[in-house]
Design a protein around this motif. Sequence first.
Motif, PDB file in Angstrom:
ATOM      1  N   VAL A  15      13.574  23.418  10.064  1.00  0.00           N
ATOM      2  CA  VAL A  15      15.134  23.466   9.715  1.00  0.00           C
ATOM      3  C   VAL A  15      15.568  23.362   8.350  1.00  0.00           C
ATOM      4  O   VAL A  15      14.706  22.897   7.527  1.00  0.00           O
ATOM      5  N   ASN A 129      21.796  32.746   6.362  1.00  0.00           N
ATOM      6  CA  ASN A 129      21.913  33.923   6.869  1.00  0.00           C
ATOM      7  C   ASN A 129      21.299  35.075   6.107  1.00  0.00           C
ATOM      8  O   ASN A 129      20.802  36.149   6.498  1.00  0.00           O
ATOM      9  N   GLN A 132      17.653  35.347   6.419  1.00  0.00           N
ATOM     10  CA  GLN A 132      17.261  36.240   7.456  1.00  0.00           C
ATOM     11  C   GLN A 132      17.500  37.669   7.184  1.00  0.00           C
ATOM     12  O   GLN A 132      16.346  38.620   7.766  1.00  0.00           O
ATOM     13  N   LYS A 156      19.590  25.081  12.054  1.00  0.00           N
ATOM     14  CA  LYS A 156      19.430  26.364  11.845  1.00  0.00           C
ATOM     15  C   LYS A 156      17.775  26.192  10.985  1.00  0.00           C
ATOM     16  O   LYS A 156      17.653  25.662  10.086  1.00  0.00           O
ATOM     17  N   ARG A 157      17.163  27.251  11.473  1.00  0.00           N
ATOM     18  CA  ARG A 157      15.627  27.390  11.018  1.00  0.00           C
ATOM     19  C   ARG A 157      15.471  28.581  10.235  1.00  0.00           C
ATOM     20  O   ARG A 157      16.308  29.496  10.161  1.00  0.00           O
ATOM     21  N   PHE A 159      12.736  30.470   9.710  1.00  0.00           N
ATOM     22  CA  PHE A 159      12.056  31.741  10.260  1.00  0.00           C
ATOM     23  C   PHE A 159      12.323  31.877  11.573  1.00  0.00           C
ATOM     24  O   PHE A 159      12.000  31.227  12.647  1.00  0.00           O
ATOM     25  N   GLU A 160      13.562  32.762  11.701  1.00  0.00           N
ATOM     26  CA  GLU A 160      14.103  33.105  13.201  1.00  0.00           C
ATOM     27  C   GLU A 160      13.942  34.599  13.366  1.00  0.00           C
ATOM     28  O   GLU A 160      13.006  35.076  13.087  1.00  0.00           O
ATOM     29  N   LYS A 161      14.998  35.088  13.697  1.00  0.00           N
ATOM     30  CA  LYS A 161      15.234  36.352  14.131  1.00  0.00           C
ATOM     31  C   LYS A 161      14.953  37.131  12.731  1.00  0.00           C
ATOM     32  O   LYS A 161      15.438  36.723  11.554  1.00  0.00           O
ATOM     33  N   THR A 163      12.155  37.913  11.161  1.00  0.00           N
ATOM     34  CA  THR A 163      10.989  37.657  10.525  1.00  0.00           C
ATOM     35  C   THR A 163       9.879  38.636  10.724  1.00  0.00           C
ATOM     36  O   THR A 163       9.330  38.754  11.939  1.00  0.00           O
TER      37      THR A 163
END
Length: 197
Positions: A15, A129, A132, A156-157, A159-161, A163
Amino acid sequence: MRKIIVLEFITLDGVIQAPGGPEEDTSGDFEYGGWTAPYFDEESGKEMDKQMNGEYDLLLGRKTYDIWAGYWPQHIEVWPQVNKITKYVASTTLINPTWENTVVLKDNSELKKLKNSNGPDLQVYGSGNLAQTLMEFDLIDEFWLKIFPVTLGAGKRLFEKGTIPASFKLVESNITPSGVIFANYHRDGEVKTGSME
């Protein structure tokens, strides 16, 4: 070509949301804002000073930019060059920024042009954002992570979409007395695989 360096305060479960205070970012009913405070010791301050006092420009997302523009211009005793360095902000809505030396980037093609331009390296603080987007377009050269000994389970992390698979090499690290791990990683090519046998 400039390096893009992403600097993040991050929990053990990834996070990055609202590390600095309870009201920083409450989106998604996030209730743990300020989670870095109990662990931020003198050694952490020294490490942050080293990272903030190099020669670079800033690349920020709109939310982080707005928070910083309301704070840092009045606190130059902590970060003397912050008003003088160029601050690039990724935003489709910011029209007339009032913080000196601000340049607005309106789309992703401008991010790519900026990386391919001449000039100091670019440091990205927070700006989830934007991070990302930078990962999606494979524009990040280094991660400078501050890993805090806490898990939050929500938020919010980093490493999400978006990556993409990539290898990184640890080039510098330090552990503070309160257990914060400062770890700097440089891009090290494609993902390598093998067998443990």
